[in-house]
Scaffold this motif. Structure first.
Motif, PDB file in Angstrom:
ATOM      1  N   CYS A  90       9.531  -8.009   1.459  1.00  0.00           N
ATOM      2  CA  CYS A  90       8.124  -7.589   1.506  1.00  0.00           C
ATOM      3  C   CYS A  90       7.997  -6.084   1.720  1.00  0.00           C
ATOM      4  CB  CYS A  90       7.370  -8.354   2.587  1.00  0.00           C
ATOM      5  SG  CYS A  90       7.019 -10.064   2.095  1.00  0.00           S
ATOM      6  N   GLU A  91       8.907  -5.501   2.470  1.00  0.00           N
ATOM      7  CA  GLU A  91       8.875  -4.053   2.687  1.00  0.00           C
ATOM      8  C   GLU A  91       9.072  -3.314   1.363  1.00  0.00           C
ATOM      9  OE1 GLU A  91      11.696  -0.872   4.963  1.00  0.00           O
ATOM     10  OE2 GLU A  91      11.097  -2.643   6.133  1.00  0.00           O
ATOM     11  N   VAL A  92      10.040  -3.757   0.567  1.00  0.00           N
ATOM     12  CA  VAL A  92      10.295  -3.139  -0.736  1.00  0.00           C
ATOM     13  C   VAL A  92       9.096  -3.332  -1.664  1.00  0.00           C
ATOM     14  CG1 VAL A  92      11.712  -3.313  -2.831  1.00  0.00           C
ATOM     15  CG2 VAL A  92      12.811  -3.306  -0.581  1.00  0.00           C
ATOM     16  N   LEU A  93       8.552  -4.552  -1.708  1.00  0.00           N
ATOM     17  CA  LEU A  93       7.426  -4.843  -2.589  1.00  0.00           C
ATOM     18  C   LEU A  93       6.178  -4.054  -2.191  1.00  0.00           C
ATOM     19  CD1 LEU A  93       7.886  -8.697  -3.050  1.00  0.00           C
ATOM     20  CD2 LEU A  93       8.451  -6.877  -4.682  1.00  0.00           C
ATOM     21  N   LYS A  95       6.099  -1.106  -0.787  1.00  0.00           N
ATOM     22  CA  LYS A  95       6.299   0.274  -1.227  1.00  0.00           C
ATOM     23  C   LYS A  95       6.026   0.431  -2.724  1.00  0.00           C
ATOM     24  CE  LYS A  95       9.612   1.569   2.328  1.00  0.00           C
ATOM     25  NZ  LYS A  95      11.023   1.826   2.650  1.00  0.00           N
ATOM     26  N   GLU A  96       6.198  -0.658  -3.478  1.00  0.00           N
ATOM     27  CA  GLU A  96       5.932  -0.648  -4.916  1.00  0.00           C
ATOM     28  C   GLU A  96       4.464  -0.922  -5.232  1.00  0.00           C
ATOM     29  OE1 GLU A  96       7.794   0.026  -7.560  1.00  0.00           O
ATOM     30  OE2 GLU A  96       9.736   0.270  -6.585  1.00  0.00           O
ATOM     31  N   GLY A  97       3.657  -1.116  -4.193  1.00  0.00           N
ATOM     32  CA  GLY A  97       2.236  -1.347  -4.399  1.00  0.00           C
ATOM     33  C   GLY A  97       1.844  -2.788  -4.656  1.00  0.00           C
ATOM     34  N   VAL A  98       2.756  -3.717  -4.414  1.00  0.00           N
ATOM     35  CA  VAL A  98       2.458  -5.137  -4.622  1.00  0.00           C
ATOM     36  C   VAL A  98       1.548  -5.623  -3.500  1.00  0.00           C
ATOM     37  CG1 VAL A  98       3.463  -7.465  -4.700  1.00  0.00           C
ATOM     38  CG2 VAL A  98       4.638  -5.554  -5.827  1.00  0.00           C
ATOM     39  N   PRO A  99       0.419  -6.250  -3.848  1.00  0.00           N
ATOM     40  CA  PRO A  99      -0.462  -6.796  -2.803  1.00  0.00           C
ATOM     41  C   PRO A  99       0.230  -7.919  -2.021  1.00  0.00           C
ATOM     42  CG  PRO A  99      -1.614  -6.663  -4.909  1.00  0.00           C
ATOM     43  CD  PRO A  99      -0.163  -6.380  -5.180  1.00  0.00           C
ATOM     44  N   ILE A 100       0.085  -7.866  -0.686  1.00  0.00           N
ATOM     45  CA  ILE A 100       0.659  -8.891   0.193  1.00  0.00           C
ATOM     46  C   ILE A 100      -0.482  -9.446   1.055  1.00  0.00           C
ATOM     47  CG2 ILE A 100       2.397  -9.408   1.965  1.00  0.00           C
ATOM     48  CD1 ILE A 100       4.020  -7.031   0.882  1.00  0.00           C
ATOM     49  N   PRO A 101      -1.224 -10.443   0.527  1.00  0.00           N
ATOM     50  CA  PRO A 101      -2.363 -10.966   1.272  1.00  0.00           C
ATOM     51  C   PRO A 101      -1.992 -11.720   2.550  1.00  0.00           C
ATOM     52  CG  PRO A 101      -2.082 -12.196  -0.768  1.00  0.00           C
ATOM     53  CD  PRO A 101      -1.113 -11.046  -0.799  1.00  0.00           C
ATOM     54  N   ARG A 102      -0.747 -12.195   2.653  1.00  0.00           N
ATOM     55  CA  ARG A 102      -0.284 -12.844   3.883  1.00  0.00           C
ATOM     56  C   ARG A 102       1.072 -12.266   4.226  1.00  0.00           C
ATOM     57  NH1 ARG A 102       2.957 -15.901   7.262  1.00  0.00           N
ATOM     58  NH2 ARG A 102       2.024 -17.763   8.121  1.00  0.00           N
ATOM     59  N   SER A 103       1.114 -11.442   5.266  1.00  0.00           N
ATOM     60  CA  SER A 103       2.362 -10.801   5.694  1.00  0.00           C
ATOM     61  C   SER A 103       3.373 -11.846   6.145  1.00  0.00           C
ATOM     62  CB  SER A 103       2.080  -9.836   6.842  1.00  0.00           C
ATOM     63  OG  SER A 103       1.229  -8.805   6.406  1.00  0.00           O
ATOM     64  N   VAL A 113       9.574 -19.369   7.616  1.00  0.00           N
ATOM     65  CA  VAL A 113       8.954 -18.052   7.614  1.00  0.00           C
ATOM     66  C   VAL A 113       8.516 -17.807   6.174  1.00  0.00           C
ATOM     67  CG1 VAL A 113       9.308 -15.594   7.980  1.00  0.00           C
ATOM     68  CG2 VAL A 113      10.386 -17.244   9.512  1.00  0.00           C
ATOM     69  N   ILE A 114       7.226 -17.501   5.992  1.00  0.00           N
ATOM     70  CA  ILE A 114       6.673 -17.350   4.650  1.00  0.00           C
ATOM     71  C   ILE A 114       5.846 -16.081   4.535  1.00  0.00           C
ATOM     72  CG2 ILE A 114       6.593 -19.854   4.319  1.00  0.00           C
ATOM     73  CD1 ILE A 114       3.488 -19.600   4.594  1.00  0.00           C
ATOM     74  N   ALA A 115       5.539 -15.715   3.297  1.00  0.00           N
ATOM     75  CA  ALA A 115       4.601 -14.631   2.978  1.00  0.00           C
ATOM     76  C   ALA A 115       3.992 -14.973   1.632  1.00  0.00           C
ATOM     77  CB  ALA A 115       5.321 -13.286   2.906  1.00  0.00           C
ATOM     78  N   PHE A 116       2.860 -14.352   1.324  1.00  0.00           N
ATOM     79  CA  PHE A 116       2.265 -14.481   0.000  1.00  0.00           C
ATOM     80  C   PHE A 116       2.098 -13.105  -0.599  1.00  0.00           C
ATOM     81  CE2 PHE A 116       1.196 -18.741   1.306  1.00  0.00           C
ATOM     82  CZ  PHE A 116       1.235 -19.463   0.116  1.00  0.00           C
ATOM     83  N   ILE A 117       2.494 -12.972  -1.866  1.00  0.00           N
ATOM     84  CA  ILE A 117       2.312 -11.743  -2.621  1.00  0.00           C
ATOM     85  C   ILE A 117       1.484 -12.091  -3.859  1.00  0.00           C
ATOM     86  CG2 ILE A 117       4.471 -10.766  -1.766  1.00  0.00           C
ATOM     87  CD1 ILE A 117       5.717 -11.391  -4.527  1.00  0.00           C
ATOM     88  N   GLU A 118       1.072 -11.056  -4.611  1.00  0.00           N
ATOM     89  CA  GLU A 118       0.338 -11.277  -5.850  1.00  0.00           C
ATOM     90  C   GLU A 118       1.003 -10.516  -6.986  1.00  0.00           C
ATOM     91  OE1 GLU A 118      -3.762 -10.188  -5.383  1.00  0.00           O
ATOM     92  OE2 GLU A 118      -4.128 -11.754  -3.901  1.00  0.00           O
TER      93      GLU A 118
END
Length: 133
Positions: A90-93, A95-103, A113-118
């Motif tokens: 998630c840290e790399v994504l 930095k690339e500007g990827v939206p992370i609506p759920r950290s 352990v989960i996260a959501f990206i778009e």
């Protein structure tokens, strides 16, 4: 249907180059094949972590001349990808500007352990930390 298996999930994308960059460079998938269909005004590109013979992949469908964003609908949920280090990913994504609506963090009721990206079209992708594959 004893020998059946899931082959792919198809999503429509507005900008194929942007989507291919997201799924290959940022998420580490391979572009498996890509084909233009001039008589139908569309291109299909298949991406995934393994070959289509043994793995489920994603079919990116680009309809030529699509000017407006697609309505994602309220029935689609998300794609899910297992990653070994969800916080680092998630840290790399981010930095690339990827939206992370759920950290990244544990699920409310314990467990994974989960996260959501778009992706570039707004499709939700759940990342699930899986240390051993």
């Amino acid at each position: 249907m004893k020998d059946a298996r899931l082959l792919h999930t198809m999503i429509r994308v507005k900008d194929l180059d942007k989507s291919l960059d997201f799924y290959t460079r940022l998420l580490g998938m391979n572009q498996l094949r890509k084909q233009d269909f001039p008589t139908g005004d569309f291109t299909l590109a298949f991406v995934g972590y393994g070959d289509e013979k043994n793995s489920t992949v994603i079919e990116l469908t680009h309809n030529w001349g699509q000017e407006e964003d697609y309505d994602l609908g309220n029935g689609f949920g998300h794609l899910a990808i297992g990653v070994p280090d969800i916080y680092g990913t998630c840290e790399v994504l981010e930095k690339e500007g990827v939206p992370i609506p759920r950290s990244p963090g544990p699920m409310k009721h314990g467990g994974s352990v989960i996260a959501f990206i778009e992706d570039p079209d707004g499709y939700k992708i759940e990342l699930i930390e899986r240390k051993n594959g």
